[in-house]
Enzyme design. Structure first.
Site, PDB file in Angstrom:
ATOM      1  N   LYS A   1       0.833  -1.209   0.000  1.00  0.00           N
ATOM      2  CA  LYS A   1       0.000   0.000   0.000  1.00  0.00           C
ATOM      3  C   LYS A   1       0.866   1.257   0.000  1.00  0.00           C
ATOM      4  O   LYS A   1       0.691   2.152  -0.826  1.00  0.00           O
ATOM      5  CB  LYS A   1      -0.933   0.012   1.231  1.00  0.00           C
ATOM      6  CG  LYS A   1      -1.865  -1.166   1.319  1.00  0.00           C
ATOM      7  CD  LYS A   1      -2.781  -1.081   2.512  1.00  0.00           C
ATOM      8  CE  LYS A   1      -2.082  -1.206   3.846  1.00  0.00           C
ATOM      9  NZ  LYS A   1      -1.498  -2.527   4.134  1.00  0.00           N
TER      10      LYS A   1
ATOM     11  N   ARG B   1     -10.329   0.000   8.667  1.00  0.00           N
ATOM     12  CA  ARG B   1      -9.745  -1.309   8.887  1.00  0.00           C
ATOM     13  C   ARG B   1     -10.669  -2.207   9.696  1.00  0.00           C
ATOM     14  O   ARG B   1     -10.300  -3.297  10.113  1.00  0.00           O
ATOM     15  CB  ARG B   1      -8.444  -1.135   9.649  1.00  0.00           C
ATOM     16  CG  ARG B   1      -7.314  -1.940   9.054  1.00  0.00           C
ATOM     17  CD  ARG B   1      -6.079  -1.638   9.827  1.00  0.00           C
ATOM     18  NE  ARG B   1      -5.276  -0.695   9.087  1.00  0.00           N
ATOM     19  CZ  ARG B   1      -3.989  -0.875   8.848  1.00  0.00           C
ATOM     20  NH1 ARG B   1      -3.376  -1.927   9.266  1.00  0.00           N
ATOM     21  NH2 ARG B   1      -3.316   0.024   8.181  1.00  0.00           N
TER      22      ARG B   1
ATOM     23  N   ARG C   1      11.560  -5.599   5.251  1.00  0.00           N
ATOM     24  CA  ARG C   1      11.326  -4.157   5.028  1.00  0.00           C
ATOM     25  C   ARG C   1      12.289  -3.310   5.873  1.00  0.00           C
ATOM     26  O   ARG C   1      12.543  -3.615   7.038  1.00  0.00           O
ATOM     27  CB  ARG C   1       9.890  -3.800   5.403  1.00  0.00           C
ATOM     28  CG  ARG C   1       9.646  -2.302   5.395  1.00  0.00           C
ATOM     29  CD  ARG C   1       8.206  -1.905   5.434  1.00  0.00           C
ATOM     30  NE  ARG C   1       7.410  -2.647   6.389  1.00  0.00           N
ATOM     31  CZ  ARG C   1       6.072  -2.690   6.354  1.00  0.00           C
ATOM     32  NH1 ARG C   1       5.428  -2.034   5.431  1.00  0.00           N
ATOM     33  NH2 ARG C   1       5.404  -3.387   7.243  1.00  0.00           N
TER      34      ARG C   1
ATOM     35  N   ARG D   1      -0.972  -9.497  12.688  1.00  0.00           N
ATOM     36  CA  ARG D   1      -1.588  -8.410  11.892  1.00  0.00           C
ATOM     37  C   ARG D   1      -2.374  -8.973  10.716  1.00  0.00           C
ATOM     38  O   ARG D   1      -3.464  -8.503  10.385  1.00  0.00           O
ATOM     39  CB  ARG D   1      -0.487  -7.459  11.379  1.00  0.00           C
ATOM     40  CG  ARG D   1       0.055  -6.544  12.470  1.00  0.00           C
ATOM     41  CD  ARG D   1       1.442  -6.020  12.139  1.00  0.00           C
ATOM     42  NE  ARG D   1       1.491  -5.218  10.927  1.00  0.00           N
ATOM     43  CZ  ARG D   1       2.616  -4.964  10.259  1.00  0.00           C
ATOM     44  NH1 ARG D   1       3.768  -5.454  10.664  1.00  0.00           N
ATOM     45  NH2 ARG D   1       2.585  -4.225   9.175  1.00  0.00           N
TER      46      ARG D   1
END
Ligand code: AP5
Length: 622
Positions: free
Chosen positions: A113, A189, A224, A264
């Site tokens: 995203k 969300r 990441r 998550r």
């Protein structure tokens, strides 16, 4: 965004936002009293501002920040970072005149995203609002919100709705988001968050979902790295830093461990479906498991198309859909509604009854289109419109279509009325019986003395090629599958070409039918059903009958946008009169059990038993 446009007008509680320390204190005071449960419903948002979220002057915006991550030691970028960034880099920013774009991007953790948002922002100049970034900035700044949010974020859980919703709605109401358009990343969300936006009539033009397999997501998160100076996102394998200097300063997010990513991901999956239902009509799924430029190519073409459509509809008048609501409906009240007409078992229906239903459908459709809905369906099953009954009349269907089409044409819109053509090949070619001759009837019917047919109203077929530049709105007459042939591929092609222009299906029948050849069409079953479900009911009417008979009528189920579903019971009155009495209302289409229970006078949420005497309803409410 034009001042006075619906979405603008619907954020008034925040338009008077003050960035003063007082209002910031108000927010912090209200947040400190929060009961910290992510499942709790969002309260009406407080007037808020947090100095770290909303800079008091443009100079406080960080010109270098593309997507500032948790490591930022400065306050967040509320003013869009774009203007400075895109100018300095000489990047192209789309600037079509018209209503600015409103985009939501969603997807599992690490689906890309943030990476796509960087690219979208460079090209389209939208204000990027990332709840993850806003929260991380609060954490960095050590604010009260940040301290509350930190424990949830570090545990890979959702931060309570109250905190996030207040932040997002306040941010959306700031002038830059309203003028340039917005790109909402990571919100909503949860179902409650989506509903908070719906209540404020904050809706996206397009809802993009990035789809990436789980195992790839975990690898992406663990690899990441973030540059605390520029906010740029790297990956140790996929996108390594350009220089040793950058590499030396890269950091890892505290929630990027394998264990937290799994948590998550689980939370994302639990919520995703509920959110999707809110945005089905504008949803576009994109395969995010491809090189980022390839993914962006698809995102880019989607957004460009939406932007073009918006520019067109804005030119036509109403900033949302190009369709304005007749003044007699401006208040959106159902005050004039006279209740369900009686004598519905008298066939043929009287002119009064037909007119009643045409008007009822028209009002609901206009309200939905005025609200910016673009994928709509009308399902009306009075006996003359029910092809399963002997008394079905094609004339009633075409009359209904004419009323709706002429009403939009009167409003200056170019309406295309579409009837699917013959399906199948060779000796197997044909069309559903219900539609035989419909196109001819439409062509020969009386469209009034003003010459609407051929100018504001065109008759066409169903398919991508039927969409012309000048068309404003499409009415599709009873699109349906035939045995061995499926209309959905053509329908989908058509809706994709129509883009943001409204498409209204009148009495569609998009369920699967057994295929004579075993192959109905190219699209998979799940995709077909998902596509069929992406059309939202703006009108629903169905008579309910006692088991095994068509008479007497037991009651009716009605929904007229934006009101709830209403369940009525038909009651005989003296002197052979009858009446419909409201039994119950439902936010969504009620299940068979709910209808049964209402007729039996049972309280809601009781243990269900479909085998009861009302079990027969199962076939009609599916
Ligand atoms: P947030 O920051 O929004 O995290 P997220 O949704 O988990 O998403 P990520 O930022 O992890 O990933 P992304 O999809 O942006 O992927 P990226 O582009 O970075 O939220 C963090 C936390 O805040 C939440 O857990 C929650 O606690 C809280 N929160 C936020 N919003 C909330 C809300 N609304 N309500 C409640 N709580 C909320 O890419 C990931 C990696 O993949 C990068 O290394 C990148 O380089 C790489 N990559 C990207 N694209 C590609 C590609 N095409 N091919 C190969 N690699 C790629």
């Amino acid at each position: 965004m034009q001042v006075g446009s619906p979405s603008h007008a619907l954020i008034p509680p925040f338009t008077s936002l003050s960035l003063s320390p007082t209002s910031a204190t108000m927010l912090h005071a209200s947040l400190s009293s929060l009961h910290c449960s992510s499942a709790s419903p969002s309260p009406s948002p407080p007037r808020l501002s947090s100095p770290s979220l909303y800079p008091s002057s443009p100079s406080s915006a960080r010109p270098t920040c593309l997507r500032s991550r948790h490591v930022l030691s400065f306050s967040v970028p509320a003013k869009t970072h774009l203007r400075a960034k895109s100018k300095s880099m000489g990047l192209k920013v789309n600037c079509l005149a018209g209503e600015p774009l409103k985009v939501m991007i969603s997807g599992a953790p690490a689906s890309g995203k943030g990476t796509q948002c960087e690219l979208i922002v460079k090209k389209f100049g939208l204000v990027h609002i990332s709840t993850g970034d806003l929260l991380r900035a609060e954490v960095s700044a050590g604010t009260e919100i940040g301290n509350k949010a930190k424990e949830f974020m570090n545990a890979g859980k959702l931060v309570p709705d109250e905190i996030v919703t207040a932040m997002v709605t306040a941010r959306l109401s700031l002038p830059d988001a309203q003028e340039k358009g917005w790109l909402l990343d990571g919100y909503p969300r949860s179902y409650a968050q989506a509903q908070s936006l719906e209540e404020r009539k904050i809706r996206p033009d397009i809802y993009i979902v990035l789809e990436v397999p789980d195992e790839i997501l975990i690898d992406r998160c663990v690899g990441r790295r973030l540059d605390p100076l520029t906010g740029k996102i790297y990956h140790i394998k996929n996108f390594p830093p350009e220089t040793e200097e950058i590499k030396a300063r890269l950091v890892t997010r505290p929630d990027d461990t394998e264990e937290k990513v799994k948590s998550r991901l689980e939370i994302y999956k639990q919520n995703a479906q509920a959110i999707l239902s809110t945005y089905l009509s504008v949803m576009n799924k994109i395969d995010g498991n491809r090189p980022k430029d390839v993914v962006f190519g698809e995102v880019d073409s989607l957004l460009s198309r939406v932007q073009k459509d918006k520019a067109k509809t804005t030119k036509l008048g109403n900033p949302v859909s190009g369709i304005s609501l007749p003044s007699n409906q401006a208040t959106k009240k159902e005050g004039k509604w006279r209740g369900i007409p009686t004598r519905l078992n008298n066939i043929p229906h009287s002119r009064e009854i037909r007119t009643y239903f045409y008007d009822d459908v028209l009002q609901a459709t206009q309200r939905a289109i005025y609200d910016g809905k673009t994928r709509l369906k009308v399902e009306i099953n009075i006996p003359e419109l029910n092809p399963e009954m002997d008394v079905y009349r094609i004339g009633t269907l075409t009359e209904l279509v004419r009323v709706i089409a002429l009403s939009f044409a009167d409003d200056g819109k170019r309406v295309k009325v579409c009837v699917q053509g013959s399906m199948g090949e060779g000796a197997l070619a044909g069309m559903p019986l219900q539609l035989a001759g419909t196109r001819k009837i439409l062509e020969f019917m009386d469209w009034g003395d003003d010459g609407a047919l051929g100018t504001f109203i065109q008759i066409g077929s169903i398919g991508a090629k039927e969409v012309d530049e000048q068309d404003d709105i499409f009415i599709l007459v009873a699109p349906q599958n035939a045995v061995g042939n499926c209309i959905i591929d053509d329908l989908r092609g058509m809706t994709e070409s129509a883009g943001m222009r409204p498409v209204i299906l009148i009495n569609p029948r998009l369920k699967d039918l057994p295929g004579s050849s075993g192959i109905m069409q190219t699209m998979g079953r799940d995709k077909r059903l998902e596509y069929a479900a992406s059309f939202e009911n703006c009108y629903f009417f169905r008579l309910l009958y006692y088991a095994g008979t068509q008479y007497p009528i037991m009651g009716a189920l009605r929904m007229s946008y934006p009101y709830p579903y209403q369940l009525y019971k038909r009651v005989d009155q003296p002197s052979r009169k009858e009446e419909y009495i409201l039994l119950s209302t439902f936010d969504g289409r009620p299940s068979i059990d709910e209808v049964n229970d209402a007729f039996l006078g049972k309280p809601r949420n009781q243990v269900k038993n479909t085998s009861g005497i009302w079990g027969f309803l199962s076939s009609i409410l599916q």
